[in-house]
Design an enzyme around this catalytic site. Structure first.
Site, PDB file in Angstrom:
ATOM      1  N   ASN A  69      -8.335 -72.530 -17.176  1.00  0.00           N
ATOM      2  CA  ASN A  69      -7.380 -71.413 -17.048  1.00  0.00           C
ATOM      3  C   ASN A  69      -6.447 -71.573 -15.835  1.00  0.00           C
ATOM      4  O   ASN A  69      -5.596 -70.722 -15.610  1.00  0.00           O
ATOM      5  CB  ASN A  69      -8.109 -70.062 -16.988  1.00  0.00           C
ATOM      6  CG  ASN A  69      -8.712 -69.787 -15.630  1.00  0.00           C
ATOM      7  OD1 ASN A  69      -8.974 -70.704 -14.848  1.00  0.00           O
ATOM      8  ND2 ASN A  69      -8.925 -68.514 -15.329  1.00  0.00           N
ATOM      9  N   SER A 114       0.327 -59.731 -20.472  1.00  0.00           N
ATOM     10  CA  SER A 114      -0.392 -60.280 -19.309  1.00  0.00           C
ATOM     11  C   SER A 114      -0.079 -59.516 -18.024  1.00  0.00           C
ATOM     12  O   SER A 114       1.067 -59.215 -17.712  1.00  0.00           O
ATOM     13  CB  SER A 114      -0.032 -61.753 -19.113  1.00  0.00           C
ATOM     14  OG  SER A 114      -0.615 -62.203 -17.896  1.00  0.00           O
ATOM     15  N   GLY A 136     -14.051 -54.760 -17.161  1.00  0.00           N
ATOM     16  CA  GLY A 136     -13.706 -56.121 -16.752  1.00  0.00           C
ATOM     17  C   GLY A 136     -12.446 -56.265 -15.919  1.00  0.00           C
ATOM     18  O   GLY A 136     -11.970 -57.387 -15.696  1.00  0.00           O
ATOM     19  N   THR A 140      -3.845 -68.775 -20.763  1.00  0.00           N
ATOM     20  CA  THR A 140      -4.608 -67.743 -21.454  1.00  0.00           C
ATOM     21  C   THR A 140      -4.634 -68.048 -22.949  1.00  0.00           C
ATOM     22  O   THR A 140      -4.212 -69.128 -23.381  1.00  0.00           O
ATOM     23  CB  THR A 140      -4.077 -66.337 -21.082  1.00  0.00           C
ATOM     24  OG1 THR A 140      -4.945 -65.360 -21.651  1.00  0.00           O
ATOM     25  CG2 THR A 140      -2.660 -66.090 -21.570  1.00  0.00           C
ATOM     26  N   GLY A 180     -22.148 -62.411 -26.878  1.00  0.00           N
ATOM     27  CA  GLY A 180     -20.905 -63.062 -27.264  1.00  0.00           C
ATOM     28  C   GLY A 180     -20.949 -64.530 -26.882  1.00  0.00           C
ATOM     29  O   GLY A 180     -21.597 -64.897 -25.891  1.00  0.00           O
ATOM     30  N   ASP A 197     -12.648 -68.109 -14.513  1.00  0.00           N
ATOM     31  CA  ASP A 197     -13.137 -66.870 -15.145  1.00  0.00           C
ATOM     32  C   ASP A 197     -14.537 -66.510 -14.644  1.00  0.00           C
ATOM     33  O   ASP A 197     -14.829 -65.350 -14.336  1.00  0.00           O
ATOM     34  CB  ASP A 197     -13.179 -67.016 -16.672  1.00  0.00           C
ATOM     35  CG  ASP A 197     -11.806 -66.873 -17.310  1.00  0.00           C
ATOM     36  OD1 ASP A 197     -10.925 -66.233 -16.703  1.00  0.00           O
ATOM     37  OD2 ASP A 197     -11.613 -67.407 -18.424  1.00  0.00           O
ATOM     38  N   LYS A 245      -6.694 -72.289 -23.810  1.00  0.00           N
ATOM     39  CA  LYS A 245      -7.584 -72.776 -22.743  1.00  0.00           C
ATOM     40  C   LYS A 245      -8.278 -74.097 -23.089  1.00  0.00           C
ATOM     41  O   LYS A 245      -8.503 -74.921 -22.212  1.00  0.00           O
ATOM     42  CB  LYS A 245      -8.629 -71.708 -22.386  1.00  0.00           C
ATOM     43  CG  LYS A 245      -8.026 -70.509 -21.663  1.00  0.00           C
ATOM     44  CD  LYS A 245      -9.105 -69.501 -21.278  1.00  0.00           C
ATOM     45  CE  LYS A 245      -8.477 -68.223 -20.732  1.00  0.00           C
ATOM     46  NZ  LYS A 245      -9.482 -67.237 -20.323  1.00  0.00           N
ATOM     47  N   ALA A 272     -14.671 -66.556 -23.471  1.00  0.00           N
ATOM     48  CA  ALA A 272     -14.975 -65.831 -22.239  1.00  0.00           C
ATOM     49  C   ALA A 272     -16.422 -66.065 -21.830  1.00  0.00           C
ATOM     50  O   ALA A 272     -16.721 -66.311 -20.659  1.00  0.00           O
ATOM     51  CB  ALA A 272     -14.709 -64.342 -22.434  1.00  0.00           C
TER      52      ALA A 272
END
Ligand code: NDP
Length: 279
Positions: free
Chosen positions: A88, A16, A243, A62, A127, A103, A66, A131
């Site tokens: 988060n 992280s 990202g 994370t 996706g 996010d 979540k 996320a």
């Protein structure tokens, strides 16, 4: 008084970057705080959170916790967390645990930063994992004209749509879903929210068409442009971004919840790019 304690909780957690990011934000305001990496056992998330908040002030959450954080917070969820089905950012207010999901705000602020305001845009989101779930409502809130979610497992894309529409029926006109091949028309912004870039694979994207001044955005980041970014530029995307800005953006939004101030993202992002070996 001792410095206030913050941290990021996950499993694994070594990778992280949040401690560096939050420590640099804090130094912009001369804030004394500590920010730790906290490894929770896979079956011990809530016990670890409870122990932390005996004297801690705020936690980022994370993978893979979540959704568990969402359940733990119960009714004291922000609208964004509710829409995302995931949390988060955790903090205490009057002794009660509260949760938000930053996010999506992180993505939207990064899109603005790189000059691609989602407002009025046709956006293709590839996706339908955690996320993707987190960014759908903020993209709609930002005023996109159309948001189409496609996923290898199409049922998961339909689920996200259904959940958001159940909470916000007005979203139904602008939000659609399908399988990976199930897209038509051309796009201003195409976002890769799959984990396929992890091993430099590409999600199958037969004929995504890009408009002029379009952006291909990969939530993933690495020292080099990702396979998705390269393929998108070949396919006609005007710009491509990774990202890393979203990562710093979501951290800035958490920082604002905890400290009430807006941190400067640019210098922290520049340092991070250096650290991971991007020029
Ligand atoms: P999840 O595991 O929850 O979801 C993974 C998604 O990727 C699913 O939709 C899955 O499809 C899809 N997928 C995986 N492999 C392939 C493949 N080979 N072809 C097509 N689709 C595939 O992951 P997350 O949603 O948590 O994370 C997704 C990505 O976003 C990761 O790369 C992560 O690093 C990044 N991320 C970046 C953030 C940032 O701040 N920059 C924040 C959060 C995440 P299926 O449902 O069919 O299995």
């Amino acid at each position: 008084t001792p410095a206030k304690r913050y941290g990021v909780i996950g499993h694994p957690i070594e990778h992280s970057r949040s401690p560096q990011i939050h420590t640099q934000f804090a130094s912009q305001f001369n804030l004394a705080l500590s920010y730790e990496r906290i490894l929770a056992p896979l079956d011990g998330f809530s016990a670890t959170v409870e122990a932390f908040f005996k004297d801690g002030s705020g936690l980022n959450v994370t993978l893979p916790f979540k959704e568990q954080a969402y359940d733990l917070v119960g009714p004291r969820l922000s609208r964004r967390a509710r829409m995302a089905g995931a949390v988060n950012t955790l903090w205490l207010e009057e002794g009660q645990l509260h949760g938000c999901n930053t996010d999506g705000v992180g993505l939207c602020s990064d899109l603005l930063r790189v000059g691609h305001n989602p407002e009025g845009k046709r956006i293709l989101l590839i996706g339908a994992g955690g996320a993707s779930r987190g960014v759908v409502f903020p993209l709609l809130e930002a005023g996109c004209e159309m948001l189409h979610i496609i996923n290898r497992t199409s049922a998961k894309a339909y689920d996200i749509r259904e959940q958001v529409v159940a909470l916000d029926p007005d979203a139904s006109r602008r939000l659609s879903a399908g399988g990976l091949d199930d897209h038509c028309g051309d796009w201003d912004i195409v976002i890769n929210a799959t984990s396929a870039s992890l091993n430099q694979n590409l999600p199958e994207l037969p004929d995504a068409r890009y408009r002029s001044n379009s952006l291909a955005y990969d939530m993933f980041y690495a020292s080099e442009p990702t396979a998705f970014m390269r393929a998108a530029e070949q396919a006609g995307a005007t710009h491509s971004k990774d990202g890393l800005g979203m990562l710093v953006g979501q951290a800035a939004a958490s920082f604002q919840i905890w400290h009430g101030v807006e941190a400067d993202v640019e210098p922290v992002l520049a340092k991070l790019r250096q650290d991971i070996g991007q020029v």
